[in-house]
Design an enzyme around this catalytic site. Structure first.
Site, PDB file in Angstrom:
ATOM      1  N   CYS A 206      41.335  42.857  42.110  1.00 63.61           N
ATOM      2  CA  CYS A 206      42.076  41.878  42.888  1.00 63.61           C
ATOM      3  C   CYS A 206      42.803  42.633  43.994  1.00 63.61           C
ATOM      4  CB  CYS A 206      43.045  41.102  41.996  1.00 63.61           C
ATOM      5  SG  CYS A 206      44.278  42.132  41.176  1.00 63.61           S
ATOM      6  N   ILE A 207      43.912  42.108  44.471  1.00 62.48           N
ATOM      7  CA  ILE A 207      44.566  42.688  45.638  1.00 62.48           C
ATOM      8  C   ILE A 207      45.164  44.067  45.365  1.00 62.48           C
ATOM      9  CG2 ILE A 207      46.831  41.645  45.229  1.00 62.48           C
ATOM     10  CD1 ILE A 207      46.967  41.131  48.252  1.00 62.48           C
TER      11      ILE A 207
END
Length: 506
Positions: free
Chosen positions: A28-29
């Site tokens: 993810c980020i």
């Protein structure tokens, strides 16, 4: 991608038990998310001590916090290293593969039973419905802000060219928002086991102009868009449930014709007669409730919302707020609650600065803070939370105090009539500035938000510096780092004197 990222990926692959122990990879980020057949094989202590790692979170997946700048590069290198190791292993027998897989499945089932409560799973589904919409919300918010700025310039300068641009920016920013219910319906059906296009089709009923001609309902006249994303979510979830039931009961030869027809017709009727009016009442309640809260108790609401939001994030409960923000944006053009909640990141940043100042003789922890702090300022607080404040406990609490002070500032301005809101969800920190709007336009909103953010950061820094450490904690933080014990298996891992992050269910 640099050799450092490649080396980090090789190190992590070895430390999690090698390719045979990895069942899935994603990122993810800020985190590399791994499915592990046997999480017990992962050398968590050494992973946490790796110079590129900011923290480890053990949930339904094994999550290694690397930060936004590095995670994409390391994830790509990890996938390549994984493929190479598996290709090499394919030429040798894997006699323990079945036993490893069976043990990993048992551990995964046990963890799922302990962690996957119905409430938490439901909130994850809600997040999975709305999170894919964030890029479009951000883009539309930025374009809407640009359009508002150009409109102000056109009115003040009487420039005809700018006046002609404003309708273009309006079309670009409002096109998605006018049909957001359809996208919510599509994602809802997908999450609840239905056909996504059927979810989008029943959600399209909510925004169809023709519903204005429907007058004979238990709740009177309908309005296009009544109930908004909440009505679309409910209708699409019902459509998915009806579709699943129909597939179990209708003969295979008739399924193509009858299943989608029945699911769409029945859920559409329910939407028109019941779900849209009820969702409309709920959406109006959310909008009116938020407006009343900020107008009558803005400062107090800011203290509670800003001070507790980081804790909600830690337990995953913040996901319940996503539909509320989306409803407010759909109704009012912005969410006045979101900037208050964003003060949590400012508090974490201020607390991290205080830890940096107090841990003068802990180069490892200071290195982590130097790496994680810029991303926190730009809106991604996870590296600071899991790598710095939460393991030390007290700085996490004092960060919340600072966030409460910043939330009180933003809430107090709203209480006196200057409301600040966000036109999108997802970004926070200073990245949120171009997405701001409010009762007096983007300019005052930016000033209020920036003032609140700086106040939160400074308050958290001061409170953390004064009260965030016991004498024993300070002594331990600044003690010389012990010599690293020889690693039983390469790769090299740098012994760090920073505290060990606690494993949290994210």
């Amino acid at each position: 991608m640099t050799d450092t990222h490649t080396g980090t990926a090789r190190d992590l692959l070895a430390l999690v038990g090698g390719a045979a122990n990895v069942t899935s990879t994603a990122h993810c980020i800020s985190r590399l998310r791994l499915g592990l057949a046997d999480p017990g094989l992962a050398r968590t202590r050494q992973i946490k001590d790796h110079p590129a790692v900011l923290g480890v979170v053990v949930d339904d997946t094994y999550q290694i916090v690397l930060g936004p700048a590095a995670v994409d590069h390391v994830a790509q290198a990890f996938d390549r290293a994984l493929a190479r190791e598996r290709a090499a292993a394919a030429t040798t027998p894997a006699t323990d593969a079945h036993a490893l897989a069976a043990r990993g499945a048992a551990l995964k089932d046990d963890r799922a039973r302990r962690n996957a409560t119905p409430g938490k799973l439901f909130l994850r589904r809600i997040a999975d419905i709305f999170v894919p919409l964030i890029p479009a919300l951000v883009a539309c918010g930025v374009i809407a802000g640009l359009g508002a700025t150009l409109n102000s310039l056109a009115l003040s300068t009487h420039t005809g060219a700018l006046t002609g641009i404003v309708p273009v920016t309006t079309a670009l920013s409002q096109g998605f928002m006018s049909l957001i219910a359809v996208f919510v319906g599509h994602n809802t059906a997908k999450e609840f086991g239905g056909t996504p296009v059927l979810g989008g089709a029943v959600a399209a009923i909510v925004v169809h102009p023709g519903v204005a001609a429907i007058t004979h309902t238990p709740f009177g006249h309908l309005k296009p868009g009544q109930g908004g994303v909440l009505g679309a979510l409910a209708a699409a979830a019902l459509c998915a449930a009806l579709e699943r039931q129909a597939r179990r009961r209708i003969p295979d030869a008739l399924q193509m014709l009858l299943v989608p027809t029945l699911a769409l017709a029945l859920s559409g009727l329910a939407a028109l007669l019941l779900l849209m009016p009820l969702a409309g009442l709920l959406a109006d309640g959310i909008g009116n409730g938020a407006t009343w809260l900020l107008a009558h108790a803005g400062a107090g609401a800011g203290v509670v919302l800003g001070g507790t939001f980081a804790t909600l994030v830690m337990f995953g409960l913040h996901q319940a707020l996503i539909p509320i923000h989306t409803t407010l944006i759909e109704q009012q053009g912005y969410s006045a609650l979101y900037p208050i909640l964003a003060m949590a990141g400012a508090g974490q940043a201020g607390a991290a600065v205080a830890v940096y100042l107090r841990a003068r003789h802990n180069p490892s922890l200071r290195r982590v803070i130097r790496s994680a702090l810029p991303t926190c300022v730009l809106g991604v607080a996870e590296p600071v939370i899991y790598g710095v404040t939460l393991p030390l406990v007290r700085p996490f609490v004092t960060a919340g105090i600072g966030a409460a002070v910043g939330g009180a500032v933003v809430g107090a301005f709203a209480q006196f009539g200057l409301t600040t809101g966000s036109t999108a969800v997802g970004p926070s920190g200073l990245v949120l500035l171009p997405l701001l709007d409010g009762s007096h336009g983007i300019g005052p909103a930016v000033l209020v938000y920036t003032g609140g953010w700086l106040t939160a950061a400074l308050a958290a820094c001061a409170v953390t510096h004064a009260f965030g450490f016991t004498p024993a904690t300070l002594t331990a933080l600044n003690a010389p780092a012990p010599e690293a014990a020889p690693d039983p298996a390469p790769p090299p891992s740098e012994a760090a004197g920073r505290p060990e992050p606690r494993e949290q269910a994210g």
